[in-house]
Design a protein around this motif. Structure first.
Motif, short mmCIF file in Angstrom:
data_model
loop_
_atom_site.label_atom_id
_atom_site.label_comp_id
_atom_site.label_asym_id
_atom_site.label_seq_id
_atom_site.Cartn_x
_atom_site.Cartn_y
_atom_site.Cartn_z
N UNK A 28 0.84 -1.20 0.00
CA UNK A 28 0.00 0.00 0.00
C UNK A 28 0.88 1.25 0.00
N UNK A 29 1.73 1.33 -1.01
CA UNK A 29 2.70 2.41 -1.05
C UNK A 29 2.04 3.75 -1.32
N UNK A 30 0.96 3.77 -2.11
CA UNK A 30 0.26 5.03 -2.37
C UNK A 30 -0.30 5.61 -1.07
N UNK A 31 -0.90 4.73 -0.24
CA UNK A 31 -1.42 5.18 1.04
C UNK A 31 -0.30 5.66 1.97
N UNK A 32 0.85 4.94 1.90
CA UNK A 32 2.00 5.35 2.71
C UNK A 32 2.51 6.72 2.29
N UNK A 33 2.54 6.94 0.98
CA UNK A 33 3.00 8.23 0.46
C UNK A 33 2.04 9.33 0.92
N UNK A 34 0.75 9.02 0.90
CA UNK A 34 -0.24 9.98 1.36
C UNK A 34 -0.06 10.33 2.82
N UNK A 35 0.30 9.32 3.64
CA UNK A 35 0.53 9.56 5.06
C UNK A 35 1.72 10.49 5.27
N UNK A 36 2.75 10.34 4.44
CA UNK A 36 3.92 11.22 4.56
C UNK A 36 3.55 12.66 4.22
N UNK A 37 2.63 12.83 3.27
CA UNK A 37 2.19 14.19 2.92
C UNK A 37 1.36 14.80 4.04
#
Length: 607
Positions: free
Chosen positions: A480-489
């Motif tokens: 779930x890398x897209x969700x992880x990237x969203x969390x970083x934002x």
């Protein structure tokens, strides 16, 4: 004489420097700023205080008005009392100042000193202003010394130099005590670095003292102050200069001189240099105190030399210097860090025989050693033992035990200990929660991890980058890398700055799903934010390229690493060699292997 770029400092520093330049015991400074002007920032006594003073002046206490000698004796006696309050001291000042005939200035000095000892520094300055408006009581060198001491203790060294200028204008010759107070005040200021700031000015004042005759010459206090603060700033090499000057000036270095040097080297990780100065002080006939021993022992333990540190403990006993709790705690920490837990336990047991009580830090260090060696049952026994001995665990102790339970998957025990911690009035901090969350995420217990995240926020403890990195890592490993990237934002929008670990983890997630372009974009974003890629970052991208058969791109990154200040490691070499063999570039791989050996990278079984 040290030269400074005074144009880079504020006006206060320029004023102080001009006073130094004009200093002469035979010719007082003519243009120092007046003390009265500088003291305009000090608030006078409150209206309530003024009213009380006024009533006392109109109706003096007849019990202490039986003549000046009786008055002076009573004032001195009361100021020496430990029970003296600030109100008492102010009463005494008002009574003495209002007496007729006027008492000697020495009595006023006693009162000012009593207020100084009680740390009411602005009050001393306000009373001096009041005294300055009176007739018949002239300040002495001691009065000015008290005032300068107050200014320096309030970190108003510029104001202290204003007093110094007034002292010179009145024709007084400053003594070593006043110089030492100013030197210490300058050293304690945080306005700049050693070479250009307040500490540099202190060095200049020290040099000026050395050129003066008589009682103004630097003494033990002056040298030790300079040495201490230079070492505290990390300028140990520069501190050796005044250490050498002492001997030539006929001032022998003492234990405090060497303690500062040893502490400075120890702080910088120079255990060999610290040990050499320890030997030098012993050779000079100085007896190290427990502080000296503890500093050197701590330095040795931090470099994996706890056995040598233990010999110092034995040496302490030989020369009659008693170890304290800290001495033994340092050894417990050292042995625990080296996984020599039997030795650590022996030190703990020996403390009781020496009449020393292990404290929370002692137990925490030993418990941490057992936890890191996965001996959780023994760690829990120690945890119970410390409480039975009346030693209360702190947040660090609880965090260590919770971390150990978490990594063993003992979820119920974690929950129970967290509740116990709160019941005892201790609230888990962000480090405690982050440690547990990281452990739960590693075990794949993401539901428990999210529950803890919500709990910590509800209790007013907000996550940091470490906390959220655990979730990002878990999401990436689940694809779930897209969700992880969203969390970083969302981290950024919430005021939490992602670090190299955050970016590297997201890059790894993109590489795992084959999205190299996205991984490179995250890399570029990380660099643009001022974060320096480390060997893990490079290895992630190199591995991603190799698995996509993009060997040229991988080699380009691999070759760029040394130019970016990141050295090749065995793991990175494993990655690139595996990629090259995978695409059958055997000759290139063999050449790279030879270069690797020449560069000192040691091959492992995998290579």
């Amino acid at each position: 004489m040290l030269i400074f770029g005074l144009g880079e400092r504020d006006s206060g520093m320029r004023r102080s420097s001009s006073l130094l330049a004009s200093l002469s015991v035979s010719s007082p400074a003519r243009d120092a700023a007046t003390f009265q002007t500088d003291l305009s920032v000090i608030h006078p006594p409150s209206p309530r205080r003024k009213a009380a003073s006024s009533s006392r002046e109109t109706a003096p206490d007849n019990n202490i008005r039986g003549g000046n000698s009786q008055l002076e004796s009573l004032v001195i006696e009361r100021c020496r009392s430990e029970a003296l309050t600030i109100e008492d001291a102010l009463d005494l000042f008002d009574t003495a100042a209002g007496a007729s005939p006027k008492p000697s200035i020495s009595v006023i000095n006693v009162v000012l000193n009593a207020i100084l000892r009680r740390k009411h520094y602005p009050t001393v300055l306000s009373l001096y202003n009041k005294l300055n408006q009176m007739q018949g009581i002239t300040p002495t060198i001691h009065t000015y010394g008290v005032l300068i001491n107050c200014c320096c203790r309030m970190n108003w060294v510029d104001l202290g130099f204003g007093v110094f200028g007034e002292l010179l204008k009145r024709g007084h010759v400053p003594n070593a005590i006043i110089f030492n107070t100013l030197v210490n005040g300058l050293c304690s200021e945080k306005r700049g670095l050693c070479s250009t700031g307040s500490l540099g000015l202190a060095l200049e004042l020290h040099q000026k003292m050395a050129t003066l005759e008589g009682r103004c010459k630097p003494d033990m206090v002056t040298y030790n102050t300079i040495i201490h603060h230079l070492c505290k700033e990390g300028a140990v090499g520069k501190a050796l200069e005044p250490l050498g000057e002492m001997t030539h000036a006929g001032v022998a270095p003492d234990v405090r001189s060497y303690n500062s040097i040893i502490h400075g080297h120890s702080t910088l990780g120079h255990w060999k240099e610290a040990a050499n100065f320890f030997k030098e002080m012993v050779d000079r006939g100085l007896s190290p105190d427990v502080v000296t021993f503890n500093m050197l022992m701590d330095s040795l333990c931090k470099h994996g030399k706890t056995a040598e540190a233990h010999k110092l403990l034995d040496f302490m006993n030989e020369i009659g210097e008693k170890p304290n709790e800290l001495s033994c705690t340092i050894l417990v920490q050292g042995y625990s860090r080296e996984s020599r837990l039997i030795d650590a336990m022996e030190v703990l047991d020996s403390m009781l025989g020496k009449g020393l009580s292990p404290n929370c830090h002692t137990y925490s260090a030993l418990i941490d050693g057992f936890v890191k060696n996965r001996r959780m049952d023994e760690a829990m026994e120690l945890f119970k033992q410390m409480q039975q001995q009346g030693v209360k665990p702190n947040v660090v102790t609880y965090s260590i035990v919770l971390n150990g339970l978490c990594h063993l998957g003992r979820v119920e025990d974690v929950r129970g200990l967290l509740d116990e911690m709160v019941d005892h009035g201790m609230h888990p901090n962000v480090i405690t929660y982050s440690s547990i969350i990281c452990g739960f995420c590693t075990l794949g217990k993401w539901k428990e991890a999210f529950q803890l995240l919500n709990e910590m926020i509800e209790r007013g403890t907000y996550p940091n980058a470490v906390t959220l990195n655990a979730f990002i890592d878990f999401m990436c490993k689940e694809g779930k890398v897209r969700e992880a990237h969203g969390l970083s934002e969302r981290m950024i929008s919430g005021g939490i700055e992602p670090n190299v670990v955050t970016y590297s983890t997201i890059m790894d997630g993109y590489c795992l799903v084959g999205r190299m372009n996205d991984a490179v974009r995250v890399y570029d974003l990380m660099v643009s934010k001022g974060h320096k890629p480390n060997v893990v970052t490079y290895n992630i991208l190199i591995d991603g390229y190799c698995k996509r058969w993009m060997i040229d791109e991988a080699l380009s990154l691999f070759n760029a690493m040394p130019h970016k200040g990141v050295q090749h490691t065995t793991i990175v070499c494993n990655t690139i060699l595996a990629g090259m063999y995978r695409v059958r570039r055997v000759a290139d791989a063999e050449k790279l292997f030879e270069k690797m050996l020449a560069a000192g990278v040691r091959p492992d079984l995998y290579i």
